[in-house]
Design a protein around this motif. Structure first.
Motif, PDB file in Angstrom:
ATOM      1  N   ALA A 205       0.826  -1.203   0.000  1.00 33.66           N
ATOM      2  CA  ALA A 205       0.000   0.000   0.000  1.00 33.66           C
ATOM      3  C   ALA A 205       0.862   1.255   0.000  1.00 33.66           C
ATOM      4  O   ALA A 205       0.603   2.220  -0.727  1.00 33.66           O
ATOM      5  CB  ALA A 205      -0.927  -0.010   1.211  1.00 33.66           C
ATOM      6  N   ILE A 206       1.923   1.245   0.823  1.00 34.22           N
ATOM      7  CA  ILE A 206       2.834   2.386   0.844  1.00 34.22           C
ATOM      8  C   ILE A 206       3.575   2.486  -0.481  1.00 34.22           C
ATOM      9  O   ILE A 206       3.769   3.576  -1.029  1.00 34.22           O
ATOM     10  CB  ILE A 206       3.826   2.260   2.012  1.00 34.22           C
ATOM     11  N   GLY A 207       4.001   1.349  -1.015  1.00 31.93           N
ATOM     12  CA  GLY A 207       4.752   1.356  -2.267  1.00 31.93           C
ATOM     13  C   GLY A 207       3.971   1.958  -3.417  1.00 31.93           C
ATOM     14  O   GLY A 207       4.510   2.769  -4.185  1.00 31.93           O
ATOM     15  N   VAL A 208       2.693   1.587  -3.553  1.00 35.66           N
ATOM     16  CA  VAL A 208       1.922   2.127  -4.667  1.00 35.66           C
ATOM     17  C   VAL A 208       1.613   3.604  -4.444  1.00 35.66           C
ATOM     18  O   VAL A 208       1.462   4.373  -5.401  1.00 35.66           O
ATOM     19  CB  VAL A 208       0.617   1.316  -4.875  1.00 35.66           C
ATOM     20  N   SER A 209       1.553   4.034  -3.165  1.00 35.76           N
ATOM     21  CA  SER A 209       1.307   5.453  -2.898  1.00 35.76           C
ATOM     22  C   SER A 209       2.533   6.308  -3.205  1.00 35.76           C
ATOM     23  O   SER A 209       2.412   7.532  -3.344  1.00 35.76           O
ATOM     24  CB  SER A 209       0.896   5.650  -1.438  1.00 35.76           C
ATOM     25  N   GLU A 210       3.703   5.672  -3.281  1.00 35.65           N
ATOM     26  CA  GLU A 210       4.929   6.415  -3.607  1.00 35.65           C
ATOM     27  C   GLU A 210       5.061   6.698  -5.095  1.00 35.65           C
ATOM     28  O   GLU A 210       5.803   7.601  -5.487  1.00 35.65           O
ATOM     29  CB  GLU A 210       6.144   5.622  -3.116  1.00 35.65           C
ATOM     30  N   VAL A 211       4.346   5.933  -5.919  1.00 35.03           N
ATOM     31  CA  VAL A 211       4.480   6.096  -7.376  1.00 35.03           C
ATOM     32  C   VAL A 211       3.174   6.524  -8.041  1.00 35.03           C
ATOM     33  O   VAL A 211       3.170   6.834  -9.232  1.00 35.03           O
ATOM     34  CB  VAL A 211       4.984   4.789  -8.022  1.00 35.03           C
ATOM     35  N   THR A 212       2.058   6.544  -7.300  1.00 33.34           N
ATOM     36  CA  THR A 212       0.781   6.999  -7.841  1.00 33.34           C
ATOM     37  C   THR A 212       0.078   7.859  -6.802  1.00 33.34           C
ATOM     38  O   THR A 212       0.524   7.962  -5.656  1.00 33.34           O
ATOM     39  CB  THR A 212      -0.152   5.817  -8.213  1.00 33.34           C
ATOM     40  N   ASP A 213      -1.024   8.478  -7.215  1.00 33.86           N
ATOM     41  CA  ASP A 213      -1.834   9.260  -6.276  1.00 33.86           C
ATOM     42  C   ASP A 213      -3.068   8.484  -5.846  1.00 33.86           C
ATOM     43  O   ASP A 213      -4.065   9.078  -5.419  1.00 33.86           O
ATOM     44  CB  ASP A 213      -2.233  10.603  -6.889  1.00 33.86           C
ATOM     45  N   ALA A 214      -2.997   7.155  -5.952  1.00 34.04           N
ATOM     46  CA  ALA A 214      -4.129   6.311  -5.558  1.00 34.04           C
ATOM     47  C   ALA A 214      -4.335   6.340  -4.055  1.00 34.04           C
ATOM     48  O   ALA A 214      -3.404   6.575  -3.281  1.00 34.04           O
ATOM     49  CB  ALA A 214      -3.898   4.877  -6.034  1.00 34.04           C
ATOM     50  N   LEU A 215      -5.565   6.090  -3.657  1.00 37.19           N
ATOM     51  CA  LEU A 215      -5.891   5.882  -2.250  1.00 37.19           C
ATOM     52  C   LEU A 215      -6.023   4.384  -2.034  1.00 37.19           C
ATOM     53  O   LEU A 215      -6.753   3.717  -2.761  1.00 37.19           O
ATOM     54  CB  LEU A 215      -7.189   6.596  -1.876  1.00 37.19           C
ATOM     55  N   THR A 216      -5.307   3.852  -1.059  1.00 34.68           N
ATOM     56  CA  THR A 216      -5.286   2.410  -0.831  1.00 34.68           C
ATOM     57  C   THR A 216      -5.721   2.097   0.594  1.00 34.68           C
ATOM     58  O   THR A 216      -5.228   2.700   1.549  1.00 34.68           O
ATOM     59  CB  THR A 216      -3.877   1.839  -1.085  1.00 34.68           C
ATOM     60  N   ILE A 217      -6.652   1.176   0.707  1.00 31.46           N
ATOM     61  CA  ILE A 217      -7.196   0.762   1.998  1.00 31.46           C
ATOM     62  C   ILE A 217      -6.668  -0.626   2.330  1.00 31.46           C
ATOM     63  O   ILE A 217      -6.703  -1.526   1.485  1.00 31.46           O
ATOM     64  CB  ILE A 217      -8.732   0.736   1.966  1.00 31.46           C
ATOM     65  N   THR A 218      -6.190  -0.791   3.545  1.00 33.23           N
ATOM     66  CA  THR A 218      -5.669  -2.077   3.995  1.00 33.23           C
ATOM     67  C   THR A 218      -6.399  -2.506   5.260  1.00 33.23           C
ATOM     68  O   THR A 218      -6.566  -1.709   6.185  1.00 33.23           O
ATOM     69  CB  THR A 218      -4.163  -1.981   4.296  1.00 33.23           C
ATOM     70  N   VAL A 219      -6.839  -3.750   5.285  1.00 35.56           N
ATOM     71  CA  VAL A 219      -7.420  -4.344   6.481  1.00 35.56           C
ATOM     72  C   VAL A 219      -6.458  -5.406   6.987  1.00 35.56           C
ATOM     73  O   VAL A 219      -6.085  -6.323   6.245  1.00 35.56           O
ATOM     74  CB  VAL A 219      -8.798  -4.970   6.200  1.00 35.56           C
ATOM     75  N   SER A 220      -6.023  -5.262   8.229  1.00 37.13           N
ATOM     76  CA  SER A 220      -5.063  -6.203   8.806  1.00 37.13           C
ATOM     77  C   SER A 220      -5.772  -7.487   9.209  1.00 37.13           C
ATOM     78  O   SER A 220      -6.802  -7.446   9.891  1.00 37.13           O
ATOM     79  CB  SER A 220      -4.377  -5.578  10.018  1.00 37.13           C
ATOM     80  N   GLU A 221      -5.208  -8.619   8.772  1.00 37.63           N
ATOM     81  CA  GLU A 221      -5.806  -9.896   9.160  1.00 37.63           C
ATOM     82  C   GLU A 221      -5.384 -10.308  10.570  1.00 37.63           C
ATOM     83  O   GLU A 221      -5.941 -11.240  11.147  1.00 37.63           O
ATOM     84  CB  GLU A 221      -5.422 -10.983   8.164  1.00 37.63           C
ATOM     85  N   GLU A 222      -4.412  -9.611  11.155  1.00 38.79           N
ATOM     86  CA  GLU A 222      -3.973  -9.914  12.524  1.00 38.79           C
ATOM     87  C   GLU A 222      -4.791  -9.150  13.563  1.00 38.79           C
ATOM     88  O   GLU A 222      -5.143  -9.702  14.610  1.00 38.79           O
ATOM     89  CB  GLU A 222      -2.492  -9.579  12.686  1.00 38.79           C
ATOM     90  N   THR A 223      -5.076  -7.879  13.284  1.00 31.50           N
ATOM     91  CA  THR A 223      -5.757  -7.037  14.267  1.00 31.50           C
ATOM     92  C   THR A 223      -7.125  -6.556  13.802  1.00 31.50           C
ATOM     93  O   THR A 223      -7.933  -6.116  14.623  1.00 31.50           O
ATOM     94  CB  THR A 223      -4.894  -5.809  14.604  1.00 31.50           C
ATOM     95  N   GLY A 224      -7.377  -6.585  12.488  1.00 28.43           N
ATOM     96  CA  GLY A 224      -8.613  -6.039  11.961  1.00 28.43           C
ATOM     97  C   GLY A 224      -8.583  -4.534  11.810  1.00 28.43           C
ATOM     98  O   GLY A 224      -9.590  -3.921  11.431  1.00 28.43           O
ATOM     99  N   ASP A 225      -7.436  -3.902  12.096  1.00 34.26           N
ATOM    100  CA  ASP A 225      -7.317  -2.452  11.961  1.00 34.26           C
ATOM    101  C   ASP A 225      -7.397  -2.037  10.497  1.00 34.26           C
ATOM    102  O   ASP A 225      -6.937  -2.751   9.596  1.00 34.26           O
ATOM    103  CB  ASP A 225      -5.991  -1.965  12.543  1.00 34.26           C
ATOM    104  N   ILE A 226      -7.948  -0.849  10.292  1.00 31.56           N
ATOM    105  CA  ILE A 226      -8.077  -0.285   8.943  1.00 31.56           C
ATOM    106  C   ILE A 226      -7.008   0.782   8.766  1.00 31.56           C
ATOM    107  O   ILE A 226      -6.861   1.686   9.603  1.00 31.56           O
ATOM    108  CB  ILE A 226      -9.466   0.323   8.732  1.00 31.56           C
ATOM    109  N   SER A 227      -6.256   0.676   7.680  1.00 26.91           N
ATOM    110  CA  SER A 227      -5.240   1.673   7.355  1.00 26.91           C
ATOM    111  C   SER A 227      -5.552   2.282   5.998  1.00 26.91           C
ATOM    112  O   SER A 227      -6.076   1.606   5.106  1.00 26.91           O
ATOM    113  CB  SER A 227      -3.842   1.043   7.323  1.00 26.91           C
ATOM    114  N   VAL A 228      -5.224   3.562   5.851  1.00 26.21           N
ATOM    115  CA  VAL A 228      -5.414   4.256   4.573  1.00 26.21           C
ATOM    116  C   VAL A 228      -4.084   4.874   4.170  1.00 26.21           C
ATOM    117  O   VAL A 228      -3.411   5.522   4.980  1.00 26.21           O
ATOM    118  CB  VAL A 228      -6.497   5.344   4.671  1.00 26.21           C
ATOM    119  N   THR A 229      -3.710   4.658   2.915  1.00 30.32           N
ATOM    120  CA  THR A 229      -2.427   5.137   2.415  1.00 30.32           C
ATOM    121  C   THR A 229      -2.643   6.043   1.221  1.00 30.32           C
ATOM    122  O   THR A 229      -3.413   5.715   0.309  1.00 30.32           O
ATOM    123  CB  THR A 229      -1.536   3.961   1.990  1.00 30.32           C
TER     124      THR A 229
END
Length: 267
Positions: A205-229
């Motif tokens: 998610a961080i990698g694609v945000s470094e080369v594009t202006d996309a918004l990327t959502i990640t859901v952790s399978e360990e904690t269920g936390d939501i991250s936005v990049t």
């Protein structure tokens, strides 16, 4: 004299424009409902009524008079839901307001589908990686995955990321409110300052945000936390209200919302 004629013509023009606008708004309300078929039927009846009067068809004219006389009552009874909806919109002041465009409707549907699916996966700790294209094209990353080209729905997104599903490993990429591809490979960030707690999904998610202006959502399978990049920054522990505002900012270009990140920045 010239002033009176000008006012008369101006009044007639305004009258015609108001009637045309009211008819247009009524058409937008009934479009896609049963009332469309009603309008077609009324057009046929009026045409038959006019022809019967024009050619002096007395029997036909008598029948058309009966249809018109009692048809109004039948219309009120049969199409009560449509009329109630129009009156409700009038009462809310929305009848003459600007309606949403098809693009806005699609964006709203996308936001709702994303919110439902992310809520479901976060509660059950189902890992997910969803990237939403903005201005920078993501065709190169779409080619690494499996083409889907489907309308976005929460059911589809959930089924993609269910563990051991054929397409669960990788990212889903959304283009113009269409789920373009699944199981896509995104570039991993090589930033040495990223927290070691973050796994492959977050680094992608961080990698694609470094080369594009996309918004990327990640859901952790360990904690269920939501991250936005976005823009090389990852913000973790995002709640649903902030997530919705971010999606609106990304997908509804005409909605004036500010980025309200919150959570923990970069780990």
């Amino acid at each position: 004299m010239f002033g009176e004629e000008f006012i008369t013509w101006l009044t007639r023009i305004v009258d015609i424009l108001l009637v045309a606008f009211v008819v247009y708004k009524l058409i937008t309300i009934v479009r896609g409902t049963r009332a469309v078929q009603l309008i077609k039927g009324i057009t046929v009846i009026l045409a038959a009524w006019f022809l019967s009067s024009l050619f002096a068809l007395q029997t036909m004219q008598f029948l058309m008079n009966l249809v018109v006389t009692y048809g109004v009552l039948a219309i009120i009874i049969i199409f009560q839901p449509e009329m109630r909806r129009a009156l409700e919109q009038l009462g809310r002041g929305r009848l003459f307001g600007r309606g949403p465009t098809p693009e806005e409707k699609n964006s709203v549907n996308t936001i709702e589908a994303l919110m439902r699916s992310i809520r479901y996966m976060a509660k059950r700790r189902i890992g997910a990686l969803i990237s939403i294209e903005n201005e920078t094209g993501m065709d190169d990353y779409i080619e690494t995955g499996t083409p889907v080209k489907a309308q976005i729905s929460s059911e589809l997104l959930i089924n993609i990321f269910i563990p051991n599903a054929p397409l669960h490993d990788g990212a889903v990429i959304i283009q113009n409110n269409v789920l373009s591809a699944a199981a896509c490979y995104l570039p991993l960030s090589e930033n040495p300052f990223i927290s070691k707690e973050l796994g492959t999904r977050h680094r992608a998610a961080i990698g694609v945000s470094e080369v594009t202006d996309a918004l990327t959502i990640t859901v952790s399978e360990e904690t269920g936390d939501i991250s936005v990049t976005k823009n090389s920054e990852i913000h973790r522990g995002i709640d649903e209200d902030r997530l919705r505002k971010m999606l609106e900012n990304q997908l509804l270009k005409n909605v004036k919302t500010r980025w309200q990140w919150g959570g923990r920045k970069n780990g």
